[in-house]
Each structure stands twice: as C-alpha cells, then as structure tokens.
Design a protein around this motif. Structure first.
Motif, mmCIF file in Angstrom:
data_model
loop_
_atom_site.group_PDB
_atom_site.id
_atom_site.type_symbol
_atom_site.label_atom_id
_atom_site.label_comp_id
_atom_site.label_asym_id
_atom_site.label_seq_id
_atom_site.Cartn_x
_atom_site.Cartn_y
_atom_site.Cartn_z
ATOM 1 N N TYR A 1 25.706 43.167 40.698
ATOM 2 C CA TYR A 1 26.799 43.103 41.678
ATOM 3 C C TYR A 1 28.135 43.115 40.943
ATOM 4 N N LYS A 2 29.175 43.446 41.643
ATOM 5 C CA LYS A 2 30.509 43.407 41.029
ATOM 6 C C LYS A 2 30.899 41.993 40.634
ATOM 7 N N ASP A 3 30.333 41.010 41.336
ATOM 8 C CA ASP A 3 30.666 39.612 41.046
ATOM 9 C C ASP A 3 29.959 39.088 39.801
ATOM 10 N N CYS A 4 28.962 39.839 39.264
ATOM 11 C CA CYS A 4 28.214 39.363 38.110
ATOM 12 C C CYS A 4 29.139 39.217 36.907
ATOM 13 N N ALA B 1 23.519 35.169 33.428
ATOM 14 C CA ALA B 1 23.806 35.002 32.003
ATOM 15 C C ALA B 1 23.254 33.682 31.492
ATOM 16 N N ILE B 2 23.330 32.633 32.312
ATOM 17 C CA ILE B 2 22.845 31.318 31.893
ATOM 18 C C ILE B 2 21.322 31.277 31.860
ATOM 19 N N GLU B 3 20.687 31.903 32.855
ATOM 20 C CA GLU B 3 19.231 31.821 32.966
ATOM 21 C C GLU B 3 18.487 32.914 32.206
ATOM 22 N N THR C 1 30.653 38.456 30.505
ATOM 23 C CA THR C 1 31.371 39.336 31.430
ATOM 24 C C THR C 1 30.443 40.022 32.424
ATOM 25 N N GLY C 2 29.127 39.795 32.283
ATOM 26 C CA GLY C 2 28.189 40.285 33.280
ATOM 27 C C GLY C 2 27.343 41.466 32.865
#
Length: 772
Positions: free
Chosen positions: A689-692, A700-702, A711-712
């Motif tokens: 998604y754009k929000d990633c 990123a954490i998982e 930055t995704g």
C-alpha cells in the motif's frame, strides 16, 4: 593427492581462461581425438612402481599403441599400469576427470589402484580424502575376467554416505577402463570384442514348444534353480562377514529354500504354451504399450549403445517359484524396485520395477506344479537385451546379522534359448584394432564412450526415482502456492502451518534423506568447468541437484532468490524451525538496529566475491574455503563430523535461536550469489500500500529477516518470500489500511441502515391516505 595451482591475479587468470578456451575449442574442432597428450606420463614420477604393486622396482617404456607401461620386478613384467582417464571420459562434479592409476596383472586381476588427482568438491569439502583414497585402493584384487562375464557387476559396490555419485563414477571408470586394457592386451585370456554388424540369430516365430511342463523343463525351455537350506548355509559360510555363518537356517540341510523357474515368454511358441492363447495376447498388448524412459525401472550397468535387438519390441520373462524364500520380497512395495532379482546379459544389467511387472494367475502348460509366486517382468527394448543370446537371472539372498544389518549372497539361474527357437543369420564381422580401445581416431569408439557416459547418469537417475518424484511434487506445490498466494494468505494460521509443514519436508526429505542441499561449491565447479571443456554429463550425475538448479534459475526470473532460500534450502529450514521452537520456549529475540543490520548484509557478498576470486586462481583452495557453509556438516553428514566443523554449525544454529536465520542474513555466499541475478526478475508479486513505511511500520517490524526498509520497500536481495507480509496485507486486525477500509464499510453500512430506519418510522407515523 590433489595438485595445487600457483595463485595468479584474477585478471590474468580470466584472460588466460578466455584465450585458452578459444584455442581449445579450435583444436577440438579441427584435430581428431587422441592427438592431445596422454595423462599417464604426468604421474609416472609421482607414483613409484613399488607403491602401486608390491615388490615392483620400476616402469618400462610406454607402448606405442596404448597409453600403458609395463610394471617391472627384476626386469620381468609383472603387470601393466595406466590411468583411467586415458581410456574413459567420465567426469565428476567439477567437469574434470577423476584420475586413477591402475595396475593389472597378466591374469587380468587388478594388482594396485591409486587415486592420483581429482577436483571433486564433494570429496574436498566435508569428506576426508583418506576415505575416498582407501575405498579406491580396495579395488586391488578385482578380477576383470569375472567382471567381463558379469557385465561389470561381479563385485560389490561400497558406498560412502555423502559421496554416492563420486564413488559410482570412480567405480565406473576403474571397471570400464580395466576391461578395455585387459581386452586390448589379451590379459587373462580376454580378447578384443568382436563388433558384429547385426544379430547372429533371430527368433523363429513358427517354432512350437513341448507339450507339457516336464518336457519344457527337460529341454531347457523352462530353466530351474532349486536351493535347499544346506546350499544356502554353505554359501553364507563363504562370505567375509563371519556373523552370516553364525546364523544358519534352522532345520535339516535338505529342507526346501526356493524352487525358482524362468522362461522367455515373449517368444511366441513359449509364451502360448506357458500362458495360453488369451493371456499371450494380453502380454503382447502390454509389451506394445509405450512406456516412459524414466519409468522403465531398469538399471543398465555400463550399457552399450542399443544393439539391433533394441530397435524391436519389449521382451518379457516369466519368473515363478515356490518355497519359504520369496524372489519378490517386500522392497517393491516400499520403493517400487524388485531388489532380489536382476537379469544380466553381457554388459547389461536389468532391474525390474513395479511398473514393469504383472502377476500371472496360472501356468497353462499341462503338469505344471503348484507355485506360490508367478509373475511376468518386462524387459525394455532400449536396454539392449538380445533374446537370442544367453542371459542369467541373479537371485539375491539376504541374511540378518544384526538389528539393522544384513549380509547378502547371490545365486545364478542361467538361461539359453533352445536352438529350435532360433534362425541363424550369416553375416561378416569386424574386429576393431587397438586404436579403437583408446577411443583415438574412432568415431564408433567415441559413440560408445558417449553412450557409456549417458548410461551412467541415466542409471543414477533411475536409482533416484523416488527422490525425483518427491522433489517434483514439492516444486509443483510451491509453484501453486506462489501463483495463488492471495488464497494461501487469507488465513494467518493456514499460512503459518503450511509453511512449517513445507519446511519440515524440506529439512527431513530433501535435506537429511535425499542430501539435496545446493552449495556455493556447485557454482564454483560450474565456473571452473566453463574455463575448460564444458559438458552436461558432470552436472547430470546428481539428478536432484540438477533439477533444483534448473528450478532456481526459473524462480529467479519470477520470484527472485526467495523461492529457494526461503522454502527449498534444508539448512535455512533447519534455522527457521529451530528458531520457532526457541520462540515457543520464550527465548528472547534480538532485533539488530537497522543501520547495523543493513551493513552486515554486505558481509555475505564479500565472502562470495572472495570465493569467486579464489576459484579463478585455484578451485581446490576455493573449495576448502567454502567450509564457511555449514551445509555439509549439518545436512549431508548430519553432524557426524570432526568437532570443529560440528561446533561451527552449532554456533550458527545457536545464534539463529536469537536472530532468525542469522546465517542466511549475513554470511551465506550462496544467497549472495543468487541475489545478484535475482535483480532481473520480471514480476513483483508482493503487494504493498502507499501507506507502507509512511507511517505504517507493521510489516517492517514483523518481517522475519528484516528485509523491509523503514521506508516500506521490500529488498528483493534479502527477501525469502515467506509471505508473512502478504498475510499482514490482508489482516483486518493489524494493517491500518485494511482496518480503515473495514471501518469505512461499517460506517457506510450503518449510515444506510439509519436512513432506512428513519424512512420506515416516517412512513408509519403518517395518517392513512396522507401520502396521496
């Protein structure tokens, strides 16, 4: 024993390899075979005669027609020495021959064997060279006359775990080259084979068989082998293992053991008499049904190119028996292979699989005894079997000597088709000269050598049928999961347990059982072979590795390196499964700071480039340095190795308990090698998604291997395609984008319901008729 090369600069070696390759290609295309220098002179000074043959004191001059030298003792010739690679061209994993020096006595018995040079990574990395050298030396005493009579199968093949294919290559080169030299020199009464232009006889389709069972057995149409307990006990008393004689069959010596019968029922007169007209027609239909080559279930040891007989239909034999010992056993139920019988004819050995087998309800010939086992076995035409020539059915008898140990001995049932079923064919014959024995200047000899090489790797593939089928199923399942990942990742639990189950199969079946662990050594051997005379034969010797590399090449285009590293690498599976167990027991997990984590990525690329550079200068040295991979220790040898190697592998696994896939992330040169070409992948299957990354950091954490940048973006060089981010992509409890969408749908749905309820109340509150 392995020679070392003087290091050169990488650029100089690359230039030399390119120029040398061009010159070699021109010479190989313009000059006839046998022009290049023979190998034997290179090792005469390195292998003193007394170390090859006990009591010898030197070598004589090399013969002019064959690359062999006499082994002298007090001036008398006590044998002939040669190097296998001068006579057979079978190559190992490295694409180079395995050079073995052999001495044969005048009686065609091998007097001495020395492994003088090789470039086998499977030997140099992980298995002590002394074990291979000792196994090679054990070929002293091999009787080549017996091998000639048995088609090269008169000896027992001793296998070293983890080096099966290498041992088979050494065995093939020693036996085949020994037979060539012994026949060329006339040792032990052996003579050069006579190459006929066609069959010496053909089947007489009009010949009829005798009328009853007794007559069929009496005239040799049906051959019989009858063994009692005393004969079997006596045979086991002659084997090397004394435990076999210590466990004799209980009961009187004349107690029946097996009464075995066989006949060639593809001969019309014999088939109709033994099977009956209707069953014989069914047999012809079965033999005429096309069969896939890989499904033949035969084991052609050093099979020559198919003879004229091979161009005809398949053949079939009847095997029947009674008695307490079964010629079928139960091995074919587990693996599809009838391991207690095989058909041998000259250099051909045919083993039968369940798909080449049919049960027979009864024997039609009058007077046939009551038999407990009656079966038909197909002999594929391309095996080279000639029904007009003698053959034998070899029965393997086993005896348990320990809980999981068995000792074996064999009995032969000879078969020769009675003369009345044959029609002689008169034709000229041609005897090849000694030059053909060396493969020099002879197109026919070159074809025979190519056929022998092909027969060896095809034999290996047939022996790996179960493993190949399992690997193909695994690849099909993984491909389907990737293509339909949207369906697979709908449920987090389903995705998790599918992955854990698949990794377990990868570790247990692909790794510990089949030893199909890819290695940077494979790539180094490929790079080295490209500098010389590249052939596919060396890479076809290990079918699972070949199939895996082919699938990896395809996967790099579609999914990058993650298909192999994340799903098909046994050591990667071992790391992830042990980490999951550690998590279950609440072992704390360490998350490295992004800056440090990103810089540690570079370590594996540095290791890979260092190994590649060393490979250009010295493959042997590079293979030793490739011990940075713990694959051989943990997967192939299952930790049964010297303690420094075992400790190193355990330390890496220990670090992986706290940092998931620690070795994969920071040290694996194979992962680095696959990541470089993975940049060319044509598709991007992982949805974002754009929000990633801005602002959401959930993926990123998982991410189990921290392959997602803050930055995704997903780093394809580090991603192992575990599909966890795709589970989060659809999660209604973790992904903010999906949560907003759910809330928006709920709000829209709730608003619509409120409006509908208000309209309903307004309608009820109006007086009747007011709406008009």
């Amino acid at each position: 024993m392995t020679s070392a090369n003087r290091p050169e600069s990488a650029i100089a070696v690359m230039v030399r390899a390119l120029i040398g390759g061009l010159i070699w290609g021109l010479l190989a295309g313009l000059l006839p075979g046998g022009v290049f220098a023979q190998v034997l002179p290179q090792f005469l000074d390195k292998v003193p005669a007394e170390t090859l043959v006990e009591g010898a004191d030197g070598y004589g001059p090399m013969r002019g027609d064959l690359p062999v030298v006499p082994v002298l003792k007090g001036g008398a010739t006590v044998g002939w020495a040669y190097v296998t690679s001068d006579f057979v061209g079978t190559t190992g994993y490295s694409g180079k021959p395995i050079h073995v020096m052999v001495a044969i006595g005048p009686d065609a018995v091998v007097r001495g064997v020395r492994l003088v040079k090789h470039s086998e990574p499977i030997v140099l990395v992980g298995i002590p060279e002394a074990r291979i050298a000792a196994l090679t030396a054990d070929y002293a005493g091999l009787d080549l006359r017996a091998e000639a009579a048995a088609g090269g199968s008169a000896h027992d093949l001793n296998i070293i775990s983890g080096a099966t294919v290498t041992v088979m290559i050494i065995d093939d080169s020693i036996v085949r080259s020994g037979l060539i030299v012994a026949r060329a020199l006339g040792l032990g009464g052996l003579a050069p084979e006579v190459a006929a232009t066609g069959p010496a006889a053909t089947i007489d389709a009009g010949a009829k068989a005798a009328g009853d069972w007794q007559a069929l057995v009496g005239d040799g149409t049906v051959r019989r082998l009858s063994l009692d307990a005393g004969q079997v006990n006596a045979a086991f008393e002659g084997v090397a293992d004394p435990r076999a004689a210590a466990r004799p069959i209980a009961g009187p010596p004349d107690a029946p053991f097996i009464d075995l019968y066989t006949a060639d029922v593809s001969v019309p007169g014999i088939g109709k008499r033994l099977l009956g007209a209707a069953e014989y027609e069914n047999l012809q239909t079965w033999l005429a049904t096309p069969q896939k080559p890989q499904g033949r279930g035969r084991d052609a040891d050093k099979a020559p190119a198919p003879t004229a007989a091979a161009s005809g239909p398949d053949h079939a034999i009847l095997v029947a028996a009674r008695g307490p010992y079964s010629f079928k056993g139960s091995g074919y139920v587990r693996g599809g292979l009838f391991d207690r019988i095989q058909l041998i004819q000259g250099d051909i050995s045919v083993r039968f699989r369940d798909r080449d087998h049919r049960r027979l309800g009864g024997i039609a010939a009058p007077g046939a005894p009551t038999l407990t086992e009656m079966d038909l076995f197909r002999i594929p035409a391309e095996s080279g079997f000639d029904p007009t020539k003698p053959w034998r059915l070899q029965l393997l008898v086993q005896r348990n000597v320990a809980a999981i140990e068995k000792v074996f001995t064999t009995f032969d049932l000879d078969y020769r088709l009675p003369e009345r079923f044959l029609q002689p064919v008169v034709q000229p014959a041609k005897t090849p000269g000694l030059s053909a024995a060396t493969g020099a200047g002879s197109g026919a000899a070159s074809d025979a050598e190519s056929a022998a090489k092909a027969a060896l790797w095809q034999r290996i593939w047939r022996n790996k049928t179960v493993e190949i089928a399992g690997l193909v199923v695994m690849l099909a399942v993984l491909t389907a999961a990737f293509f339909f990942q949207g369906f697979v990742t709908r449920s987090e639990n389903v995705t998790f347990w599918f992955r854990m189950g698949y990794l377990t199969v990868t570790l247990v079946f692909l790794g510990w059982y089949a030893n199909a662990q890819l290695s940077i050594v494979n790539l180094m051997a490929l790079a080295n072979s490209l500098q010389g005379e590249f052939t596919w034969d060396a890479f076809l010797m290990d079918p699972l590795t070949f199939i895996l590399w082919f699938s990896v090449a395809a996967a790099l285009i579609f999914w990058g390196r993650g298909a192999y590293c994340g799903w098909l690498c046994p050591f990667g599976a071992l790391q992830e499964l042990t980490n999951r167990i550690a998590r279950f027991f609440k072992v704390p997990q360490w998350t490295l700071p992004w800056g440090l984590h990103e810089r540690l990525w570079a370590v594996k690329y540095i290791i890979f480039l260092g190994l590649f550079g060393v490979t250009l200068a010295s493959l042997e040295q590079a293979e030793h340095l490739a011990e940075v991979e713990p694959f051989k220790t943990a997967i192939v040898l299952k930790f049964a190795r010297a303690w420094p190697f075992t400790l190193y592998a355990l330390v890496l696994l220990g670090l992986g308990l706290f940092v998931e896939r620690f070795y994969c992330r920071y040290l694996c040169p194979l992962g680095a090698a696959l990541a470089i070409p993975a940049r060319i992948r044509m598709f991007d299957w992982l949805k974002r998604y754009k929000d990633c990354g801005n602002p959401c950091q959930t993926c990123a954490i998982e991410c189990p291997v921290q392959a997602i940048h803050p930055t995704g973006e997903i780093n394809p060089n580090e991603c192992v395609n575990c599909l966890h981010c795709q589970v989060l992509y659809r999660s209604e409890t973790k992904c903010p984008v999906v949560i907003r969408q759910v809330k928006r749908r709920a709000a829209v749905s709730g608003g619509a319901k409120s409006v509908a309820a208000a309209l309903h109340r307004d309608t009820i509150s109006k007086p009747q008729g007011e709406g008009r």
